[in-house]
Enzyme design. Sequence first.
Site, PDB file in Angstrom:
ATOM      1  CG  ASP B 248      -1.968   1.078   1.155  1.00 39.17           C
ATOM      2  OD1 ASP B 248      -3.089   0.767   0.625  1.00 39.17           O
ATOM      3  OD2 ASP B 248      -1.689   2.225   1.601  1.00 39.17           O
ATOM      4  CG  ASN B 256      -5.043  10.980  -5.433  1.00 38.68           C
ATOM      5  OD1 ASN B 256      -4.346  11.194  -6.438  1.00 38.68           O
ATOM      6  ND2 ASN B 256      -5.833   9.949  -5.302  1.00 38.68           N
ATOM      7  CG  ASP B 265      -4.470   8.658 -12.381  1.00 40.71           C
ATOM      8  OD1 ASP B 265      -4.854   8.151 -11.285  1.00 40.71           O
ATOM      9  OD2 ASP B 265      -5.289   9.077 -13.238  1.00 40.71           O
ATOM     10  CD  GLU B 292      -4.455   3.922  -1.179  1.00 38.01           C
ATOM     11  OE1 GLU B 292      -5.460   3.822  -1.944  1.00 38.01           O
ATOM     12  OE2 GLU B 292      -4.565   4.218   0.022  1.00 38.01           O
TER      13      GLU B 292
END
Lengths: 364, 372
Positions: B248, B256, B265, B292
Site C-alpha cells: 500500500d 492526491n 495516477d 493504491e
Amino acid sequence: MKRLVVAVIGLLLALPVMAMSVVFLNPGKSDEAFWLISARAMQQAAKSLDVQLEVLFAERQPLRTLELARGIIARPVNERPEYVIITNDYATGPALLRLFDATGIKVFMAYSGISEAADRVALGLPRERFKNWLGSLEPHAEDAGYLTAKKLIETGRKSGAVGADGKLHLMVIGGDRSTPTSIRRNAGMHRAISEAPDVVLDQEVFAGWTREKAAEQSVWLYQRYPGTRLIWAGNDLMAFGAMDSWEKRGGKAGVDAWFSGVNTSREALESVKSGRLSALAGGHFIAGAWSLVLIHDYHHGRDFVDEGLELEQPMFALFTPKLADRFLVKYGDMRFDQVDFRRFSKTLNPALKRYDFSFEQLLR
Amino acid sequence: MTISRCKSEISVAQIFPLLSVSIWDIEPDAVQRQLDGIAEKPQIGFARLTVSTGQVFSAGDQSLAVSTSEKSFDVPSPSRVNESIGKLEIYENPRAFYRELLYSVAIALVGYGVLTFLICALVIYVLKRELEYPLRHIAQFVSALTPDRLTAPLQLPRQAGHLRDEIDLVVDGFAVLQAGVTGYISNLDELVAQRTAELETAMASIQRLSTIDSLTGCFNRRLFNERIVQELERAERYGRPVSLVFCDIDHFKQVNDTYGHLLGDQVLQAVAGVFERYLRHEVDWVARYGGEEFVIVLPETALAEALTTGERLRKAIENDLQIAAEESLQVTASFGVAQHRPGEIAEQLIHDADLLLYQAKAAGRNRVFPVL
C-alpha cells in the site's frame, strides 16, 4: 383286456374253419352265355372246394371293371376277399394289378393274361414287382382258331365249296383287334390257313363280338366276295350273325355256305347237332373253375409254381355233334352239380402230380 | 367360290385314306362319322356316299342336293390300286361363301385394330422412354438436392450416342446452375472465415481489457481472485511454497489531495513500473487490488525470500521512484508478507497479508512486516 384276448383267440381258432373268400371280376354281361356259364362252373367249383365265391359282372364295360375293383378295395378290411380273380380283357389287367397292389388282396388272372410287351416291361412277372399277383391261367386260345378253321376247311373241301379259281375262299369275322384272346384265335385260324395251300383268305373284318355287327358286315362281304362260301367267326354270336344275313339272302347254312364259331352256347351246340354250324370249339369257360382249384391248393399250401406261374393250357374241345349232344345233356341247363371239383385238387388228392386243364375230361 | 372349292377338295382328299379303310373294314359307324365330318365343313352342304356293295350313307342338308352343283369322287380301295370301293358326292354350301366373306372382313378389321393398337403402344413407349423417364429422373434429382450434395452431377440413364435434345439442354442448364450456386457458397465461406478471425481478435482484446487494469497495466482484482485460487491449488498439489505480498502506497490520499489526481495516477504507474522491473518475469505477478493497493504473488517462494523481495521493492520505491513533474515528491510504500500454509484458503492468506500490512502501517510506514 381279458375279453380282447378271448376274442383274438376265438378269431384265431375260427380262422382255419372259415372258408377262403374269392371275388371274380367278370368282364362280361350277366346274360352273356360264355361269361354266365363261366360263373356257373366257378360257383360249382367253389361249392365243391368250400370256397366263398362272389361274382361281379362288369357288363363288358372296362371302366366298370375298375369301379368294381375300387369298390372291393373300399370295403372294410374284414369284408375284403382274400383273393380276387381278374381278367385282362380290354387290357384292364395292368390297371387292376396296380389298384390291388398294396391292399394285401392276392390277385389271380384267369382267361386272359399279360401278353403285351409294354405291359410286361411295366409289370414284370407274377410275384416280382407285384408281390400279390399270384399268376395266371389262360386257355390256349390259338387252339380255338386253329381247330375250328381246320375243321371248316375240311368241311369245305368235302363239300367242294371252291370258287371260280378252283380254290376254297374264306372270310373271317374276328372279335376285335386288341384283345389277346381275339388276336390268338385269329392267329390259330391263320396257322390253319397257312397249312392249307388250297385256301384263300379273302378278307378279315372285326365285328366286336356282336351278332348284329357281324350280320351287317357279312352283308357287305357277301356282295364284295360273291364266290366265297366259308365263313370263320371268332365266336358263336358272330357266326350266327353271318348265318342270319346269309339266310336272309336265301342261302342255307351248312348246305351252300359253311360257318365256324367258338363257345358252348346252347344255340351253338344245337347248331352243331343240326349241321348249321360246321365247326365249334369251346369249353374254355372252365378256366375260371380251374383257377379256383389252383387258388384253393395255393391257399392250402400247395403252390402251383412247379407247373408255372403264367399257365397257358389247352382247354378247348372241338365239338362233334356227338360231343355237343353230350354237353347239352350234362350241362345244357348250365348246371355243374354233378362235377366234383375236389378230384382235381392236388391238396385233396396227394397222388395227383400234374393238373389236367382240358375240358374234354368233363364230357367223358 | 374357287377358293372354297379348292379347300373342299383338299379336305376330301385328306379324309380319303380313313374313309377307304372304314369302308374296306366294313365299319359302318366309322363311315358315317367320317361322312358327318365331311358335311360339317362349312363349305360343304351335303355329302352322300354310295358304297360299291350297295349301301348308301349321307350327311348334311339333303335339300342342297337338288339346288347346288355337285362334285363326285371315287373312293379308292386301300389295298388294291385303281379299284373303287365307293362314290362320294359332295354338294357345296352357298352360305359358306358369305360366311367366308364375313370372316375375311372380320379378320381384316381385327388386323387393322391390332396394328393401330401396336402403333399407339409404340408411340406411348417412345414418349415414356424419351420424355417421361428423363423428366421423372430430373424431378427425383432436384428433390434429393441438398447443400452438401450440391456438386453431384445430374446423370440420366440414357442410351449412349443419342442425338442431343432438349432434355440434354435441361441437364446442361442444371450443371451451370449448380456451378453458380457452388461458387457463391464457397465465396461465402471465405467471408465467414475472415469475419471469424476479426471477431477472435476483438474477443482477445476484450478478454485482455477485462483482466488488465488500464491505468497501471497490472492484472485487475477480478483476475486476481480467479488466478490466486489456481495458484494455491497448484502449490498444494505439488507441495511447493507460495507467498503473497500486500503493498500500500503511504499517504497516497495526501498525494492526491496535494498534487491532483493526474499526479496520483502517475505515482501508481511508476510503482507498477518498479514492480515490473524488480520482479521475476513470467513467474511473479501483480494485481491492482484497490485504489493504491497492490497484491504481489510470489510462486516457489518461502516467507524469508518473500520478505527479501518485499524489502527490495520497498527500497526501490523509496530510492528509485522519479516523478518527472514533481521531483521533490517522496513516495514510500508499506508491505505485508505472508506465506501460504497448507489447507489455507485464498481469503485467509489475503487476510494474513493485509493484517501484516496494517501492522507495518501502524509501525510507522515504509517498512515490510513481519520482521524476523
